[in-house]
Write a protein that holds these residues in place. Structure first.
Motif, short mmCIF file in Angstrom:
data_model
loop_
_atom_site.label_atom_id
_atom_site.label_comp_id
_atom_site.label_asym_id
_atom_site.label_seq_id
_atom_site.Cartn_x
_atom_site.Cartn_y
_atom_site.Cartn_z
N ASN A 93 -5.97 0.58 -7.11
CA ASN A 93 -6.38 1.26 -6.02
C ASN A 93 -7.67 0.81 -5.84
OD1 ASN A 93 -4.08 2.35 -5.33
ND2 ASN A 93 -4.15 3.87 -6.98
N PRO A 94 -8.84 1.13 -6.73
CA PRO A 94 -9.92 0.94 -6.34
C PRO A 94 -10.39 -0.60 -5.57
CG PRO A 94 -9.99 1.32 -8.57
CD PRO A 94 -8.75 1.15 -8.18
N ILE A 118 -9.14 0.04 -2.12
CA ILE A 118 -9.92 0.69 -1.28
C ILE A 118 -11.09 0.10 -0.70
CG2 ILE A 118 -11.66 2.89 -1.51
CD1 ILE A 118 -9.51 4.17 -3.14
N MET A 119 -11.74 -0.82 -1.71
CA MET A 119 -13.02 -1.40 -1.43
C MET A 119 -12.56 -2.52 -0.38
SD MET A 119 -15.12 0.21 -2.86
CE MET A 119 -16.41 -0.65 -2.04
N MET A 133 0.84 -1.23 -0.12
CA MET A 133 0.01 0.11 -0.14
C MET A 133 0.97 1.38 -0.01
SD MET A 133 -3.24 -0.83 -0.11
CE MET A 133 -3.91 0.66 0.51
#
Lengths: 869, 493
Positions: B203-204, B207-208, B196
């Motif tokens: 990234n999506p 993030i989820m 990270m």
């Protein structure tokens, strides 16, 4: 003793823990289980606790003596750190530790012995005196707690710990004054004492703040080490009295701004603050008014708390911090003047009071005044010696009065009447032990030659006459000014004030006048109480007393009103009927009286200052010398020819004794009280004024209290109308309404619960999917700024300065920081576009204004979470 | 080898102890004494943790052999001790409660110890796989404990809800871990954190993953709006089990939260004040405190009130969690200290609630407690004392717990968050003091059933232990503070 010191080394003298823990344990046991334990167990617990404490204190004292002998000379301390309590932050981020640390040195050693010793005797006395009280256990719980608090006050090694004890004794005093809280007057007296003390506590708290700021320490050694910085010629670092705190008046208030700020040295400020605390606790002008009312409490309480120990805490405080007080001769003089004035004023009131406890109460105030006079004139040893002797004779007097009241209660159940000296008389025959001990203590307080009071009081008066206060830093500072000049004269911080040399002489004569009155009113008490004919009720032989009375007499103890919460069921007896004469109190009450009387008579040999020419040693002075030596050397100057004035001063004091006692004898024995009546009739207004205690209470009522009342009324109406009426109801309504709504969501249906979780998940998802453009402006100086955007996972940035051309194609490849130059006085707008990992864009506009001068930039953020493609 | 075994001795002690107790319960003909045995195992766990701590866990060679699956460090040792303390207190309470209420079945203690074992794994897990194993080990035991009053419909209902929703949350958590594994290729938290921090990932999905993990964590610490199982499960469970859930399960969940968020999501982008987990947690904290306190004030049942109070305390702790973004060590030290004070105060309050009731007349509602302060001061006094600590009245432990958490929030610059927390602790004082009002200032209505206290050496022992700790932590916070600072030092910075 060496073996004791090997078990308890002087740096870790944990025996102090036992001295403190025993009374605390007693209070705890009696407080929690007292009601079920029964009187015998309560008595055993309470007395044992104090006895253990006293024993440990005795051992400690011997160990201390041993250490002193070993060390030869110097300030010796036995210390024990229970644990590190907290830290506070001083000037320039220094850490000031506040440890739960106790120590005993010469001064606190003597205090500790007095507290536990006299405390033990009074506990024994009270165990009988209070026997019939319903709340026997509560009484001893409070009394033990008081002894604990007082020991914390005396043994605490730093200001906060002293303050803990200070508040603790205040609380116990409050609880014990209002012990019979069923009576309105008692509850009011307790409240009055508490409030007067709180005013004093304010001073103590201020003093602590000043210590932290100026000396950077709160423990005794640290304060002493840092006390040099309390006196400074630098105006900026002095305490600003006006404008308060060194501010500036501007605008329409400018007329309040003086040409130069009025400042006092930190030593003066801290001394005055401490003095305020001391006047509260030790009942001096202007806060003395609580002490006479405090006599509403049980008599043993009056003896222990309001005569022997607690009220001397103020003098202890001054002695403890003597090195601070000598730095401010003005404050020293104030202490002395307050002491002398209190001694005089209280003595005048005591002249005409008829309640035996009231007279003793005012006499206590007056004697405390003498102690203040002593320490104020730099005679710390003499002042403290008077604390010591006063503890014995005043405790004995109070206990003797208690014994008398106990006897009167056989037939007079109303407290006020039972304490009225006009109803007594001739008790010498019926209560011989009480009479003799009372007489000896009276001899001590009026200064009968060679008794303890003679030595201590005369020492104070002698020192008052023969010393003058000097400024320890006079050479460094500069110009000496008068009192008036020091307040209103040309402002120069190097000016200093020193009280004039005639101050001591003047105060001596005030003291002599107070001593004369003391001799008079104390003789009056003895004569009215113990001599002449008994005036309480008609005495008769047993044959004349009917059976009912006899039965009541057998049961006299079980029926005494002085120990009852509710005196209601006591019918007033018909005092015209013949009854038994008052009888001597039982042995547990008389033995403490005898022991105290012995000390009252002979404690003077510990410091027979007047007899030192005959080669007698001065053990107490020698014992306390390391503490006060330095202060006395720098702060006090003996007048020339002081040693020759000794006899003259003594003659004055002896004269005071002789005149007072002789006059009382003439008025009340020879003339049977006739002149007193004549004088009262000759000056009825003055007499009334004295009887009403100079109407000080009424004056306070009219001035301070009415103001407070008005303020309180206003606050009440605001509170009732606005706070309670609107705010409280509104918030309560809102809270209740929201609570009910939210509670309704808690249906118990599991689908709803899971649904709420999904809502929560969706909310969190929304938060993370949306872009959050944010940032802050960093000033780099000389008009250069940098706007730093808040980071985020997968964030890309575009910066656009106001007016700059917009690029054809938006590429989110900018850096997280954007440099910017703004001319002074100008404003620039910068737009930040953020695209997050999900490809959603948000914008935010920053407005940077460079000030015209070199003040920090003003930043207005105009954020909006726009979002588009 | 032996030293390594010594390093994990708290775990071994509780695990083996649970097995032995199960055997003893199955094969021994002697009844009783299980509570004492279980409590002894737990306190032995505390002792082992203390021993390893004092020996110096860093100096043990080969301590990394367990990494990344188990991280044996001062942080996990602190939680070993804390969880064992909470479990031990629960065992002591059970020793008095279960026989009194006809529930004395031996599996309670084995379940509780196994659950504690899972909680300890959870606090030490450095890899999402062990983390999930620990989580499930802990949760399964707790589901059973919550359903322990088989005769009571409430108990079964609460436990079933807890189980269903818990499975839901666990699934979300697992899904979050799976997504993270997908984008980073790591299952160990440190590896995820490094990936990270580097940032060259998709990234999506990451993030989820973070969102799903946050939900799972929030469920376990029972933060609003993932808290709705809490009151039902807490009320239905036998009180010692409630205490275990409030104290140990919540403690382990916060340990997991600290490790996951600070290790895997500690990089400046994930922990951004604008868009990372801190603002999300701040919002959750605000909602949690406010809702829990408002609803707690409207409860008629004291047990349910205490359940909401534990939710509110989770909110205060989350305030401290938010502050970790500025000063990881200091703020997480505040969180650990809060957990310590919360553990002893809550355990004391539940213990006192147990003490106030007896068979057939369990003290549940405010009305039950009316006038008990006069009739049975020995039962009411400790109750009042622990409630004051929960309300944060000095000089009890609760005051300093709040003080340090709020202070770290203030130093981090979260002024509005601190103000909201302050307001909430004022609201909280209302319902704690309400108990005192009922105990000391009300008399029971005529004919209403009144609670009469039980007598039990076990419960008394638990109360005395908690009371001593509450006073000690309140009067001398400095020593325990240095301990939590050492424990929090693993996060550095």
């Amino acid at each position: 003793m060496d073996s004791l010191l090997s078990v308890f080394p002087s740096k870790d003298f944990s025996l102090l823990g036992i001295i403190l823990a025993a009374p605390l344990l007693g209070a705890f046991v009696n407080g929690v289980w007292g009601r079920r334990l029964g009187r015998d167990a309560v008595r055993l617990m309470a007395i044992t606790a104090i006895a253990v404490s006293f024993g440990a204190a005795l051992l400690t004292f011997l160990a201390l003596d041993r250490e002193v002998t070993h060390a030869g000379h110097g300030h010796v301390k036995l210390a024990w750190t229970a644990w590190d309590w907290l830290y506070t932050t001083g000037k320039s981020e220094t850490q000031i530790p506040i440890a739960l640390r106790f120590s005993v040195d010469a001064l606190s050693g003597v205090m500790m012995l007095v507290i536990t010793g006299v405390g033990l005797l009074i506990h024994i006395y009270a165990s009988t005196y209070m026997w019939d009280d319903k709340s026997y256990w509560r009484f001893f719980c409070y009394l033990n707690l008081f002894v604990f608090s007082m020991l914390v006050l005396v043994l605490g090694d730093n200001m906060p710990l002293l303050f803990v004890g200070w508040e603790g004794v205040g609380l116990c005093s409050y609880l014990l004054i209002g012990f019979w809280y069923g009576k309105m007057a008692n509850a009011a007296a307790g409240k009055k004492a508490f409030i007067a003390n709180r005013i004093g506590d304010f001073g103590l708290i201020c003093a602590m703040f000043l210590f932290v700021h100026y000396t950077g320490a709160l423990d005794w050694n640290g304060i002493e080490a840092g006390s040099g910085s309390l006196v400074t010629v630098n105006e900026a670092t002095q305490v600003h009295v006006w404008p308060i705190g060194g501010g500036q008046f501007t605008g329409f208030l400018k007329f309040l701004q003086p040409d130069s700020p009025i400042t006092i040295t930190a030593a003066t400020a801290v001394g005055l603050a401490l003095l305020l605390g001391a006047t509260g606790k030790s009942a001096q002008i202007p806060l003395y008014v609580w002490l006479p009312d405090a006599m509403a409490g049980p008599t043993p309480v009056s003896a222990l708390i309001h005569a022997a120990t607690m009220v001397t805490a103020g003098i202890y405080l001054i002695c403890r911090l003597n090195f601070v007080f000598v730095l401010a001769p003005g404050v020293m003089a104030t202490v002395a003047v307050i002491g002398a004035a209190t001694a005089f004023l209280a003595a005048t009131i005591a002249l005409v009071q008829n309640d035996i406890k009231k007279v003793l109460a005012y006499s206590t105030v007056s004697q405390l005044g003498f102690m203040f006079l002593g320490v104020g004139m730099g005679a710390f040893t003499a002042g403290f010696f008077h604390v010591f002797t006063h503890a014995f004779f005043k405790a004995c007097l109070f206990l003797g009065a208690g014994s008398v009241i106990h006897g009167m209660h056989a037939r007079i159940h109303d407290d006020d009447k039972a304490q009225d000296m006009r109803k007594m008389g001739g008790l010498r025959k019926y209560m011989p032990l009480t009479f003799w001990t009372f007489l000896i203590s009276t001899a001590a307080i009026v200064g009968f030659p060679l008794t303890s009071g003679f030595f201590s009081k005369d020492e104070i008066l002698f020192k008052t006459m023969t010393t003058e206060l000097v400024h320890p830093d006079a050479e460094r500072l500069g110009k000496k000014v008068t009192f008036v000049q020091s307040l209103w004269g040309a402002r120069d911080p190097s000016h200093f004030y020193v009280p004039p040399a005639w101050l001591g002489t003047a105060l001596y004569w005030v003291g002599i006048a107070a001593a004369t009155m003391t001799a008079f009113y104390m003789s009056r008490v003895v004569i009215l109480t113990f001599f002449g004919e008994f005036r309480g009720w008609k005495l008769g032989r047993p044959s004349q007393i009917d059976a009912h009375e006899a039965a009541a007499h057998d049961d006299a103890h079980g029926d005494d009103a002085h120990g009852d919460d509710d005196g209601e069921h006591h019918h007033e007896e018909d005092l015209t009927k013949p009854g038994y004469a008052p009888h001597e109190s039982p042995r547990p009450m008389t033995i403490p009286l005898i022991l105290l009387a012995v000390f009252a008579a002979f404690a003077g040999i510990l410091n027979p200052g007047l007899l030192k020419h005959f080669g007698l040693p001065l053990p107490l002075e020698h014992w306390l010398e390391p503490l006060f030596e330095e202060s006395v050397k720098v702060g006090v100057h003996a007048k020339e020819g002081a040693e020759h004035m000794e006899l003259m001063c003594t003659a004055g004091a002896f004269g005071a004794f002789a005149v007072g006692v002789g006059l009382a004898y003439w008025v009340y024995v020879v003339q049977k009280g006739a002149p007193a009546k004549q004088w009262a009739e000759a000056a009825p207004k003055l007499y009334k004024l004295l009887l009403d205690k100079w109407r000080v209470d009424e004056a306070y009522e009219a001035s301070v209290l009415s103001g407070v009342d008005a303020l309180a009324d206003t606050a009440t109406s605001v509170d009732k109308g606005v706070v309670d009426g609107i705010l409280a109801r509104l918030t309560a309504l809102l809270v209740a309404a929201f609570g009910t709504i939210l509670r309704a969501l808690q249906t118990g249906v599991v689908h709803v619960y899971a649904g709420m979780m999904v809502v929560g998940l969706a909310g969190l998802g929304w938060f993370f999917v949306m872009p959050h453009p944010d940032g802050h402006v960093v000033e780099k100086g000389s008009g250069d700024y940098s706007i730093v955007a808040a980071p985020g996972v997968g964030y890309g940035y575009i910066w656009a300065e106001d007016g700059a051309k917009k690029p054809e194609k938006e590429v989110f490849s900018g850096t997280a920081a954007f440099p910017l130059h703004v001319e002074p006085g100008n404003t620039k707008k910068v737009e930040l576009k953020v695209r997050n990992a999900f490809g959603i864009v948000g914008t935010k506009t920053f407005e940077v204004t460079a000030p015209a001068k070199a003040a920090p930039a003003e930043v207005i953020e105009m954020g909006q979470n726009g979002h588009g493609s | 080898m032996l030293l390594q075994a010594f390093a994990i001795s708290p775990l071994l002690m509780v695990g083996i102890g649970a097995m032995l107790l199960m055997m003893a319960e199955a094969f021994s003909k002697v009844r009783g004494g299980l509570a004492l045995g279980a409590a002894a195992v737990c306190f032995a766990g505390v002792a082992c943790a203390a021993g390893v701590w004092m020996y110096g866990v860093e100096t043990i060679p080969g301590i990394d052999a367990f990494s990344p699956w188990l991280r044996v460090d001062r942080f996990s040792l602190f939680f070993d001790a804390l969880l064992c303390l909470g479990a031990g207190l629960s065992c002591l309470m059970a020793g008095g409660y279960l026989p009194e209420h006809n529930l004395d079945r031996g599996e309670f203690y084995s379940l509780l110890l196994l659950s504690t074992f899972g909680a300890m794994i959870l606090s030490a897990a450095g890899d999402v796989l062990t983390l999930f194993l620990g989580l499930e080990t802990m949760s399964l035991g707790v589901y059973c404990l919550a359903a322990f009053r088989r005769a009571s419909a409430r108990s079964s209902e609460g436990a079933l809800k807890y189980f269903l929703l818990g499975s839901f949350a666990a699934a979300l958590l697992l899904y979050g871990f799976a997504l993270l594994y997908g984008v980073t290729g790591h299952t160990d938290l440190q590896g995820i954190g490094d990936a990270m921090a580097k940032g060259n990932i998709r990234n999506p999905m990451a993030i989820m993953g973070l969102v799903l993990i946050l939900v799972g964590l929030a469920f376990k610490v029972s933060a609003v709006p993932f808290h709705m199982w809490t009151p039902d499960a807490y009320e239905g469970a036998p009180t010692p089990a409630t205490n275990f859930m409030a104290v140990a399960v919540k403690g382990a969940a916060f340990a997991m939260m600290l490790r996951v968020l600070l290790t895997a999501f500690g990089d400046p982008r994930s922990a951004s004040w604008a868009s990372g987990w801190p603002p999300a947690l701040a919002w959750i904290a605000v909602i949690t405190m406010t809702v829990a306190n408002l609803v707690a004030g409207r409860q008629e049942s004291v047990k349910r009130m205490l359940a909401y109070s534990s939710v509110a305390h989770a909110g205060y702790i989350l305030v401290g969690m938010v502050a970790t973004m500025h000063s990881a060590t200091q703020a997480s030290a505040g969180v650990l200290f809060y957990l310590l004070t919360y553990t002893v105060s809550t355990a004391g309050a539940f213990g006192a609630l147990i003490l106030c009731g007896r068979r057939g007349a369990e003290a549940v509602t405010y009305e039950d407690l009316a006038g008990i302060g006069r009739r049975h001061p020995a039962a009411a006094l400790p109750f009042a004392f622990f409630l004051l600590s929960l309300a944060g009245v000095p000089p009890t432990a609760g005051f300093f717990g709040k003080w340090f958490v709020f202070r770290s929030a203030m130093e981090g610059g979260f002024y509005w968050l601190t103000i909201i927390a302050f307001i909430n602790s004022v609201i909280g004082a209302y319902y704690y003091l309400r108990v005192l009002v009922f105990m000391y200032m009300r008399e029971p209505a005529a004919g209403a059933p009144v609670a009469t206290p039980m007598r039990s050496g076990y419960v008394t022992a638990a109360l005395i232990l908690s009371a001593v700790l509450v006073i000690a932590l309140g009067l001398t916070p400095t020593k325990s503070l240095s301990v939590v600072f050492q424990a929090a030092a693993i996060f550095g910075g």
